[in-house]
Scaffold this motif. Structure first.
Motif, PDB file in Angstrom:
ATOM      1  N   THR A  10     -18.956  45.346  -5.112  1.00 29.96           N
ATOM      2  CA  THR A  10     -17.566  45.224  -5.537  1.00 29.96           C
ATOM      3  C   THR A  10     -17.494  44.618  -6.926  1.00 29.96           C
ATOM      4  O   THR A  10     -18.403  43.907  -7.359  1.00 29.96           O
ATOM      5  CB  THR A  10     -16.760  44.342  -4.562  1.00 29.96           C
ATOM      6  OG1 THR A  10     -17.342  43.025  -4.548  1.00 29.96           O
ATOM      7  CG2 THR A  10     -16.763  44.913  -3.168  1.00 29.96           C
ATOM      8  N   ASP A  11     -16.396  44.922  -7.608  1.00 31.47           N
ATOM      9  CA  ASP A  11     -16.128  44.357  -8.920  1.00 31.47           C
ATOM     10  C   ASP A  11     -14.846  43.531  -8.794  1.00 31.47           C
ATOM     11  O   ASP A  11     -13.747  44.094  -8.669  1.00 31.47           O
ATOM     12  CB  ASP A  11     -15.964  45.474  -9.959  1.00 31.47           C
ATOM     13  CG  ASP A  11     -15.816  44.930 -11.373  1.00 31.47           C
ATOM     14  OD1 ASP A  11     -15.290  43.817 -11.519  1.00 31.47           O
ATOM     15  OD2 ASP A  11     -16.224  45.628 -12.318  1.00 31.47           O
ATOM     16  N   VAL A  12     -14.997  42.206  -8.788  1.00 30.82           N
ATOM     17  CA  VAL A  12     -13.852  41.323  -8.557  1.00 30.82           C
ATOM     18  C   VAL A  12     -12.765  41.561  -9.596  1.00 30.82           C
ATOM     19  O   VAL A  12     -11.572  41.600  -9.286  1.00 30.82           O
ATOM     20  CB  VAL A  12     -14.300  39.846  -8.572  1.00 30.82           C
ATOM     21  CG1 VAL A  12     -13.084  38.921  -8.423  1.00 30.82           C
ATOM     22  CG2 VAL A  12     -15.298  39.581  -7.463  1.00 30.82           C
ATOM     23  N   GLU A  13     -13.174  41.753 -10.846  1.00 30.31           N
ATOM     24  CA  GLU A  13     -12.195  41.953 -11.913  1.00 30.31           C
ATOM     25  C   GLU A  13     -11.353  43.199 -11.659  1.00 30.31           C
ATOM     26  O   GLU A  13     -10.120  43.170 -11.766  1.00 30.31           O
ATOM     27  CB  GLU A  13     -12.903  42.076 -13.258  1.00 30.31           C
ATOM     28  CG  GLU A  13     -11.947  42.271 -14.427  1.00 30.31           C
ATOM     29  CD  GLU A  13     -12.663  42.427 -15.753  1.00 30.31           C
ATOM     30  OE1 GLU A  13     -11.982  42.540 -16.790  1.00 30.31           O
ATOM     31  OE2 GLU A  13     -13.910  42.431 -15.753  1.00 30.31           O
ATOM     32  N   MET A  14     -12.037  44.315 -11.308  1.00 28.48           N
ATOM     33  CA  MET A  14     -11.303  45.561 -11.055  1.00 28.48           C
ATOM     34  C   MET A  14     -10.457  45.450  -9.790  1.00 28.48           C
ATOM     35  O   MET A  14      -9.365  46.033  -9.728  1.00 28.48           O
ATOM     36  CB  MET A  14     -12.280  46.729 -10.941  1.00 28.48           C
ATOM     37  CG  MET A  14     -12.941  47.124 -12.252  1.00 28.48           C
ATOM     38  SD  MET A  14     -11.719  47.450 -13.561  1.00 28.48           S
ATOM     39  CE  MET A  14     -10.774  48.792 -12.832  1.00 28.48           C
ATOM     40  N   ASP A  15     -10.957  44.718  -8.790  1.00 30.17           N
ATOM     41  CA  ASP A  15     -10.175  44.532  -7.567  1.00 30.17           C
ATOM     42  C   ASP A  15      -8.858  43.821  -7.878  1.00 30.17           C
ATOM     43  O   ASP A  15      -7.803  44.184  -7.358  1.00 30.17           O
ATOM     44  CB  ASP A  15     -10.972  43.716  -6.540  1.00 30.17           C
ATOM     45  CG  ASP A  15     -12.100  44.524  -5.916  1.00 30.17           C
ATOM     46  OD1 ASP A  15     -12.086  45.763  -6.069  1.00 30.17           O
ATOM     47  OD2 ASP A  15     -12.982  43.908  -5.296  1.00 30.17           O
ATOM     48  N   VAL A  16      -8.921  42.798  -8.720  1.00 38.73           N
ATOM     49  CA  VAL A  16      -7.714  42.062  -9.086  1.00 38.73           C
ATOM     50  C   VAL A  16      -6.771  42.941  -9.895  1.00 38.73           C
ATOM     51  O   VAL A  16      -5.553  42.964  -9.673  1.00 38.73           O
ATOM     52  CB  VAL A  16      -8.082  40.786  -9.880  1.00 38.73           C
ATOM     53  CG1 VAL A  16      -6.817  40.110 -10.410  1.00 38.73           C
ATOM     54  CG2 VAL A  16      -8.870  39.823  -9.016  1.00 38.73           C
ATOM     55  N   ILE A  17      -7.336  43.701 -10.840  1.00 40.84           N
ATOM     56  CA  ILE A  17      -6.517  44.594 -11.668  1.00 40.84           C
ATOM     57  C   ILE A  17      -5.809  45.630 -10.805  1.00 40.84           C
ATOM     58  O   ILE A  17      -4.604  45.878 -10.948  1.00 40.84           O
ATOM     59  CB  ILE A  17      -7.378  45.285 -12.742  1.00 40.84           C
ATOM     60  CG1 ILE A  17      -7.860  44.255 -13.778  1.00 40.84           C
ATOM     61  CG2 ILE A  17      -6.597  46.400 -13.440  1.00 40.84           C
ATOM     62  CD1 ILE A  17      -8.830  44.807 -14.776  1.00 40.84           C
ATOM     63  N   ASN A  18      -6.566  46.247  -9.889  1.00 40.35           N
ATOM     64  CA  ASN A  18      -5.979  47.281  -9.027  1.00 40.35           C
ATOM     65  C   ASN A  18      -4.928  46.695  -8.092  1.00 40.35           C
ATOM     66  O   ASN A  18      -3.896  47.324  -7.832  1.00 40.35           O
ATOM     67  CB  ASN A  18      -7.078  47.962  -8.209  1.00 40.35           C
ATOM     68  CG  ASN A  18      -8.013  48.796  -9.079  1.00 40.35           C
ATOM     69  OD1 ASN A  18      -7.617  49.259 -10.154  1.00 40.35           O
ATOM     70  ND2 ASN A  18      -9.240  48.980  -8.633  1.00 40.35           N
ATOM     71  N   SER A  19      -5.203  45.492  -7.602  1.00 44.08           N
ATOM     72  CA  SER A  19      -4.246  44.853  -6.706  1.00 44.08           C
ATOM     73  C   SER A  19      -2.938  44.557  -7.443  1.00 44.08           C
ATOM     74  O   SER A  19      -1.842  44.794  -6.908  1.00 44.08           O
ATOM     75  CB  SER A  19      -4.848  43.567  -6.146  1.00 44.08           C
ATOM     76  OG  SER A  19      -3.921  42.874  -5.347  1.00 44.08           O
ATOM     77  N   ASP A  20      -3.062  44.031  -8.671  1.00 44.53           N
ATOM     78  CA  ASP A  20      -1.861  43.750  -9.462  1.00 44.53           C
ATOM     79  C   ASP A  20      -1.106  45.029  -9.788  1.00 44.53           C
ATOM     80  O   ASP A  20       0.142  45.063  -9.757  1.00 44.53           O
ATOM     81  CB  ASP A  20      -2.247  43.027 -10.757  1.00 44.53           C
ATOM     82  CG  ASP A  20      -2.650  41.579 -10.507  1.00 44.53           C
ATOM     83  OD1 ASP A  20      -2.380  41.089  -9.403  1.00 44.53           O
ATOM     84  OD2 ASP A  20      -3.246  40.963 -11.409  1.00 44.53           O
TER      85      ASP A  20
END
Length: 303
Positions: free
Chosen positions: A227-237
């Motif tokens: 997983t990529d935490v940064e992309m997960d946060v971006i996608n969630s936002d």
């Protein structure tokens, strides 16, 4: 510091003197012989004369009744060898003996300050509790990076489990039960403390001296590379913002258009064009046109 409240009729000046006495008691350790090594210190305190029962009681009465600091100093100095004796029994925890003795000396001074000669016991019997309490607290705070014992049961296990294991050898189920019964704790707590005491502290990252090709550290294998935490946060936002924008745009539609969009696109139990046509008593084509116009308005509102 119960002495401050022993006599509630003390004047402000008398209470001030009591506080000064308490502060000076903490400085008694300055009179301990200074030397270049722990061996020299042990030799120095061992040479200090021990007190007879009568001498000890006389000094304790002077301190208890009159706040005589010289009496307190003599009581402390004459018992420093006992602190060394107690501290040596904690050598197995891998902590500096000088630190253990220092903590024990703090406990001794606390005991001297609270000792009541009218009770009829020797100071050494009273002080052992305070000396061990200070050493115990120091060991628990410094034996591991993460504190291994926080509850009363865990503290009891920490200082008794090693002794029990020496007597019982490797723990079996029956032996775990026996230790639990002897110490008054559950078998689960015995097993947990056994695991904690058997583990070792590990550095999260490799040190400069470690060879990366042969050494391992948690930093190398705890990372989740799937997983990529940064992309997960971006996608969630992005998803949250899109959802908020959509529902805000829907509120700008008239009631019939809102209902058609919600039942056709947002509901788990979706309705067909014909179902909506029957509900509004219009043709299915008319419902399709209303839906199309509503989608255009939503698209324009969300741009």
């Amino acid at each position: 510091m119960y002495e401050l409240f022993r006599n509630p009729e003390l004047s402000l000046a008398e209470r001030s003197n009591e506080v000064k006495m308490s502060t000076k008691m903490q400085n008694l350790a300055l009179s301990v012989p200074r030397s270049g090594s722990i061996e020299s210190y042990v030799s120095a305190v061992s040479s200090i004369n021990m007190l007879t029962a009568d001498e000890e009681k006389s000094l304790a009465v002077r301190l208890f009744d009159d706040g005589d600091l010289e009496a307190a100093r003599k009581l402390v100095m004459s018992h420093l060898r006992f602190v060394v004796h107690v501290a040596k029994s904690y050598a197995g925890y891998g902590l500096p003996q000088a630190d253990l003795i220092q903590e024990g000396n703090i406990g001794l001074m606390k005991a001297v300050k609270r000792f009541d000669p009218s009770v009829g016991v020797r100071l050494v019997s009273f002080a052992v509790h305070w000396i061990k309490a200070e050493i115990h607290e120091f060991v628990l705070k410094n034996w591991r990076i993460v504190k291994v014992a926080t509850t009363k049961a865990q503290r009891k296990l920490f200082f008794n489990l090693r002794k029990a294991k020496k007597r019982l050898g490797w723990f079996t189920h029956a032996e775990v039960q026996k230790v639990a019964e002897e110490l008054g704790v559950s078998t689960k707590e015995v097993l947990q403390m056994e695991a904690r005491m058997s583990s070792q502290d590990a550095a999260f990252d490799l040190t400069n001296d470690d060879d990366e090709s042969s050494a391992f550290a948690p930093a190398q294998y705890l990372e989740d590379k799937t997983t990529d935490v940064e992309m997960d946060v971006i996608n969630s936002d992005h998803d949250k913002n899109a959802s908020d924008s959509l529902y805000s745009a829907i509120k700008t539609l008239d009631a019939r258009s809102q209902h058609i969009i919600e039942t056709r696109w947002l509901s788990d139990d979706k309705m067909t064009l014909q179902d909506l046509a029957d509900e509004y008593q219009v043709s299915a084509e008319r419902v399709r046109q209303i839906e199309k116009n509503a989608l255009k308005k939503l698209q324009a509102a969300m741009v």
